[in-house]
Write an enzyme that holds these catalytic residues in place. Structure first.
Site, PDB file in Angstrom:
ATOM      1  N   ASN A   7      -3.682  27.332  -0.204  1.00 37.76           N
ATOM      2  CA  ASN A   7      -4.954  27.053   0.453  1.00 37.76           C
ATOM      3  C   ASN A   7      -5.015  25.542   0.649  1.00 37.76           C
ATOM      4  OD1 ASN A   7      -7.684  26.250   0.885  1.00 37.76           O
ATOM      5  ND2 ASN A   7      -8.419  28.188   0.075  1.00 37.76           N
ATOM      6  N   GLU A  34      -7.456  28.584   4.771  1.00 42.80           N
ATOM      7  CA  GLU A  34      -8.493  27.587   5.088  1.00 42.80           C
ATOM      8  C   GLU A  34      -7.922  26.459   5.940  1.00 42.80           C
ATOM      9  OE1 GLU A  34     -12.301  26.748   2.864  1.00 42.80           O
ATOM     10  OE2 GLU A  34     -10.891  26.942   1.189  1.00 42.80           O
ATOM     11  N   ASP A 146      -5.114  33.097  -1.131  1.00 43.05           N
ATOM     12  CA  ASP A 146      -6.249  32.775  -1.986  1.00 43.05           C
ATOM     13  C   ASP A 146      -7.084  34.048  -2.099  1.00 43.05           C
ATOM     14  OD1 ASP A 146      -8.572  31.939  -3.188  1.00 43.05           O
ATOM     15  OD2 ASP A 146      -9.047  30.386  -1.717  1.00 43.05           O
ATOM     16  N   ASN A 148      -9.424  34.582  -4.328  1.00 43.23           N
ATOM     17  CA  ASN A 148     -10.749  34.332  -4.893  1.00 43.23           C
ATOM     18  C   ASN A 148     -11.071  35.354  -5.983  1.00 43.23           C
ATOM     19  OD1 ASN A 148     -12.112  31.958  -3.899  1.00 43.23           O
ATOM     20  ND2 ASN A 148     -12.087  32.892  -1.867  1.00 43.23           N
ATOM     21  N   ASP A 217      -4.944  32.082  -6.806  1.00 39.73           N
ATOM     22  CA  ASP A 217      -3.975  32.191  -5.715  1.00 39.73           C
ATOM     23  C   ASP A 217      -2.806  33.042  -6.206  1.00 39.73           C
ATOM     24  OD1 ASP A 217      -5.000  29.990  -3.624  1.00 39.73           O
ATOM     25  OD2 ASP A 217      -5.253  29.235  -5.676  1.00 39.73           O
ATOM     26  N   ASP A 246      -8.043  21.236  -3.103  1.00 44.71           N
ATOM     27  CA  ASP A 246      -8.449  21.638  -4.453  1.00 44.71           C
ATOM     28  C   ASP A 246      -7.596  22.790  -4.978  1.00 44.71           C
ATOM     29  OD1 ASP A 246      -9.617  23.225  -2.501  1.00 44.71           O
ATOM     30  OD2 ASP A 246     -11.671  22.986  -3.223  1.00 44.71           O
ATOM     31  N   HIS A 247      -6.713  23.336  -4.145  1.00 44.82           N
ATOM     32  CA  HIS A 247      -5.727  24.334  -4.557  1.00 44.82           C
ATOM     33  C   HIS A 247      -4.345  23.696  -4.579  1.00 44.82           C
ATOM     34  CE1 HIS A 247      -8.227  28.082  -3.737  1.00 44.82           C
ATOM     35  NE2 HIS A 247      -8.923  27.146  -3.121  1.00 44.82           N
TER      36      HIS A 247
END
Length: 256
Positions: A7, A34, A146, A148, A217, A246-247
């Site tokens: 991501n 993303e 990802d 989530n 992930d 941030d990933h």
């Protein structure tokens, strides 16, 4: 064969980092989430210059997924089947070197008390149906992205902080387990059964510096691919860079 998921949290904002990582890690296939740009706005030239063929499913400012492959991309699919009214760009799928690769950006689902959580659960039900279809066809596949989803307490540095969050609610984890119960394998966990590892650290409260992360992930492998699992790593290095996502990437290596 090396397959990666990442991501990137805006491909244009992170372009130097993403390109540098691809040069260094050199995955055969990478699925990105993303990307946050429309299909026509994806910086194709830079990725094609590295030798990648591209399958892009973009959306203005939000979501967006991409599949990059050094080998030809065959039988491309954009959009998760099962709901023609769903316009969010969250799924790509194609065959590369005989392996079907699905790249996904599963909905976050927060706030739980809104329509976003039922949408997440419904999307997960459709993902399970897609996996059933691929299994019935005898197609070796990997679903990466990802998700989530925090599968277990050990996949969060501070599990108590996630109680009541859509990523950790029991209904979310039940649907993730339903995927595994079909016969899919959580590649990283299978090869790292006792390890602690995270793939996401929030930008807030110095989460990266404190290693206050979560593992959301994942690379899920069909039974044929699970038999070929050689290694699976979480590459933490990109998360420590300036202007990082941030990933961080997760990479699986398959024996030929």
């Amino acid at each position: 064969m090396r397959i990666a998921t990442w991501n990137v949290n805006s491909v244009k904002a992170r372009l130097p980092n993403v390109l540098d990582w691809l040069r260094t890690a050199d995955p055969d296939v990478a699925v990105l989430q993303e990307i946050k740009c429309e299909t026509d706005g994806f910086p194709r030239f830079e990725f094609e210059a590295l030798g990648y063929n591209l399958l892009i499913h973009g959306q203005k400012s939000y979501n967006g997924v991409a599949l990059l492959a050094k080998a030809p991309i065959e039988d491309p699919l954009t959009g998760l089947p099962g709901d023609n009214a769903d316009v969010q760009a969250r799924y790509v799928e194609a065959t590369v070197r005989g392996v079907r690769v699905g790249g996904l950006y599963l909905p976050n689902g927060n706030p739980v008390a809104t329509e976003k959580y039922p949408y997440k659960l419904g999307w997960m039900d459709r993902l399970r149906a897609r996996a059933e279809t691929l299994l019935a066809a005898g197609q070796p596949f990997v679903m990466g992205g990802d998700f989530n989803v925090i599968p277990e307490e050990r996949d969060a540095a501070d599990p108590a902080a996630w109680v009541g969050d859509a990523l950790f609610l029991i209904e979310t984890r039940r649907r993730f387990r339903a995927l595994l119960n079909l016969g899919l394998t959580d590649s990283w966990r299978a090869l790292n059964p006792t390890a602690i590892g995270y793939s996401f650290w929030d930008y807030q409260n110095r989460a990266w510096q404190a290693d206050n992360g979560i593992r959301i992930d994942h690379l899920l492998s069909s039974p044929e691919i699970a038999d070929r699992l050689d290694a699976c790593i979480i590459d933490r290095e990109p998360r420590g860079r300036d202007k990082a996502s941030d990933h961080t990437p997760v990479i699986v290596t398959l024996a030929e």
